[in-house]
Scaffold this active site. Structure first.
Site, PDB file in Angstrom:
ATOM      1  NE  ARG A  56      -2.802   0.485   3.400  1.00  0.00           N
ATOM      2  CZ  ARG A  56      -2.016   0.703   4.482  1.00  0.00           C
ATOM      3  NH1 ARG A  56      -1.247   1.779   4.549  1.00  0.00           N
ATOM      4  NH2 ARG A  56      -1.997  -0.163   5.469  1.00  0.00           N
ATOM      5  CE1 TYR A 109     -16.540  11.239 -16.396  1.00  0.00           C
ATOM      6  CE2 TYR A 109     -16.078  11.213 -14.052  1.00  0.00           C
ATOM      7  CZ  TYR A 109     -16.408  10.550 -15.209  1.00  0.00           C
ATOM      8  OH  TYR A 109     -16.614   9.198 -15.183  1.00  0.00           O
ATOM      9  CG  ASP A 182      -9.835  15.979 -14.960  1.00  0.00           C
ATOM     10  OD1 ASP A 182      -9.119  15.410 -15.810  1.00  0.00           O
ATOM     11  OD2 ASP A 182     -10.848  15.458 -14.468  1.00  0.00           O
ATOM     12  CE  LYS A 207     -12.509   7.864 -18.520  1.00  0.00           C
ATOM     13  NZ  LYS A 207     -12.851   9.091 -17.817  1.00  0.00           N
TER      14      LYS A 207
HETATM   15  C1  LIG Z   1     -13.320   9.477 -16.511  1.00  0.00           C
HETATM   16  C2  LIG Z   1     -12.987  10.801 -15.964  1.00  0.00           C
HETATM   17  C3  LIG Z   1     -12.785  11.011 -14.585  1.00  0.00           C
HETATM   18  C4  LIG Z   1     -12.973   9.900 -13.558  1.00  0.00           C
HETATM   19  O1  LIG Z   1     -12.043   8.901 -13.669  1.00  0.00           O
HETATM   20  P1  LIG Z   1     -12.324   7.345 -13.324  1.00  0.00           P
HETATM   21  O2  LIG Z   1     -11.058   6.687 -13.705  1.00  0.00           O
HETATM   22  O3  LIG Z   1     -13.522   6.901 -14.113  1.00  0.00           O
HETATM   23  O4  LIG Z   1     -12.596   7.281 -11.840  1.00  0.00           O
HETATM   24  C5  LIG Z   1     -12.424  12.272 -14.164  1.00  0.00           C
HETATM   25  N1  LIG Z   1     -12.293  13.293 -15.035  1.00  0.00           N
HETATM   26  C6  LIG Z   1     -12.495  13.144 -16.354  1.00  0.00           C
HETATM   27  C7  LIG Z   1     -12.340  14.325 -17.261  1.00  0.00           C
HETATM   28  C8  LIG Z   1     -12.856  11.895 -16.863  1.00  0.00           C
HETATM   29  O5  LIG Z   1     -13.074  11.765 -18.182  1.00  0.00           O
END
Ligand SMILES: *Cc1c(COP(=O)(O)O)cnc(C)c1O
Length: 387
Positions: A56, A109, A182, A207
């Protein structure tokens, strides 16, 4: 200069392939093994090998990933998590306390908005939504002394609004707050927010970073070492870490991020060109288009304009749903950033939960995550889908 320091000063693709890992001392393994171990033999009490004690706290596969994440964002340290939302939650609880306030995008998001509204609010953290494309609106939403974070996504999902990272960093810092970006949609290849004044970068590595739709993961990258220490403490204390197999997959994905993103952008540009002339398409939304309101800012802060394209269908909602249903090469599905092309109807799918709120999206909107297949096949598929 050590080999690692030298690599950290190299070009993006070289860092993507070499930063964060030296071939294994014992075997010469060129790729970090998947260290499927929870604990580590100590050489006498407290005699840790390489600082590893319990997985961890740290695991060598995750360490390799965290090194390359930091190098690609030009940050000091990277942290890998079990998901993007786990990264966000850890960040918020590292830097905010009950009674504090954050400014969030008014088209954030959906999962991020839900985290702030339904989870962190119950914990005592208030939030105010503001439009990321409007610097004055963000400034006006700040509560001096109470606002700890200004949260930015750019481009946003699915309307691809663009926020000026440098200007918003100034606005946040004037108020004693930190700017969080983000960077999931742009990816580290197209945009490096820390170099423009941001304090923390967030990724859903699910992504573009992972890039193959085979892993869920998240990341934080920071430039200040005190902030890094706080996040490191919370990463270990909360424990929502990326496991070794997931870390391996994201690490492997990042090696090809540059070439994948260039092809995503090439294909997106061709799709935009095709859709722009199509009689069944009312509007194409892409930051690369000169008429896009964020075009000038995007041109300054992004290398190219990314792989996500949204468009409005001239005959309305049913025609948009029909186009989604008829596509074949574009797979009907949520998420984005994988090598395969995806099509979705935000109003009924990714953004169904915000129907009837300020965040509602147009019913005739279709979002594409343009993949890296042969561009002609993608265009032929859209032509057929639009009928
Ligand atoms: C998918 C996404 C998230 C969340 O991420 P997860 O891996 O699904 O928890 C946050 N911000 C953006 C812009 C996203 O596309």
């Amino acid at each position: 200069m050590s080999t690692q320091e030298h690599r950290n000063k190299s070009g993006f693709e070289t860092r993507a392939i070499h930063a964060g890992y030296e071939p294994d001392e014992a075997t010469g393994a060129v790729i970090p093994p998947i260290y499927a171990t929870s604990t580590y033999k100590q050489d006498g009490v407290g005699g840790l090998r390489g600082g590893y004690e319990y997985s961890r706290s740290a695991n060598p596969t995750r360490t390799a990933l965290e090194g390359v994440l930091a190098a690609l964002e030009e940050g000091e340290r990277g942290f890998a998590f079990a998901s993007g939302l786990a990264a966000e939650d850890t960040l918020v609880r590292s830097l905010c306390r009950p009674g504090d306030h954050v400014v969030v995008p008014d088209d954030a998001y959906g999962g991020t908005y839900r985290l702030f509204e339904k989870v962190e609010r119950a914990w005592g953290l208030e939030n105010s939504p503001a439009a990321v494309s409007d610097v004055d609106a963000v400034r006006a939403a700040i509560r001096p002394g109470q606002t700890k974070l200004v949260w930015l996504e750019t481009p946003t999902n699915p309307l691809l609004n663009v926020g000026d990272i440098e200007a918003l960093a100034g606005v946040a810092h004037e108020a004693g707050a930190l700017l969080v970006v983000d960077n999931t949609f742009a990816s580290s290849y197209l945009q490096q927010p820390l170099t423009l004044g941001a304090d923390v970068v967030v990724h859903s590595t699910t992504k573009y970073a992972g890039g193959h739709s085979d892993v869920v993961g998240g990341a934080l990258v920071v430039r200040d070492l005190d902030v890094a220490d706080t996040i490191g403490f919370h990463q270990n204390s909360i424990g929502a870490v990326a496991g070794p197999f997931d870390s391996f997959l994201v690490h492997r994905g990042l090696k090809t991020l540059g070439v994948r993103m260039d092809r995503h952008c090439d294909n997106a540009e061709k799709v935009v060109e095709f859709l722009t002339g199509h009689p069944k398409v009312a509007q194409v939304i892409y930051p690369g288009l000169e008429e896009h309101p964020g075009h000038a800012v995007a041109s300054r802060q992004m290398k190219r304009y990314g792989g996500i394209v949204s468009f409005r269908v001239a005959q309305g909602e049913q025609a948009a749903l029909d186009a989604c249903a008829r596509a074949e090469v574009f797979t009907l599905g949520e998420s984005l950033g994988g090598v395969e092309s995806l099509i979705e109807h935000p109003g009924r799918m990714t953004h169904a939960s915000v129907a009837g709120t300020e965040l509602e999206v147009p019913a005739d909107l279709v979002r594409l995550s343009v993949g890296i297949e042969t561009a002609d096949d993608l265009i032929a598929d859209l032509d057929r889908a639009l009928g």
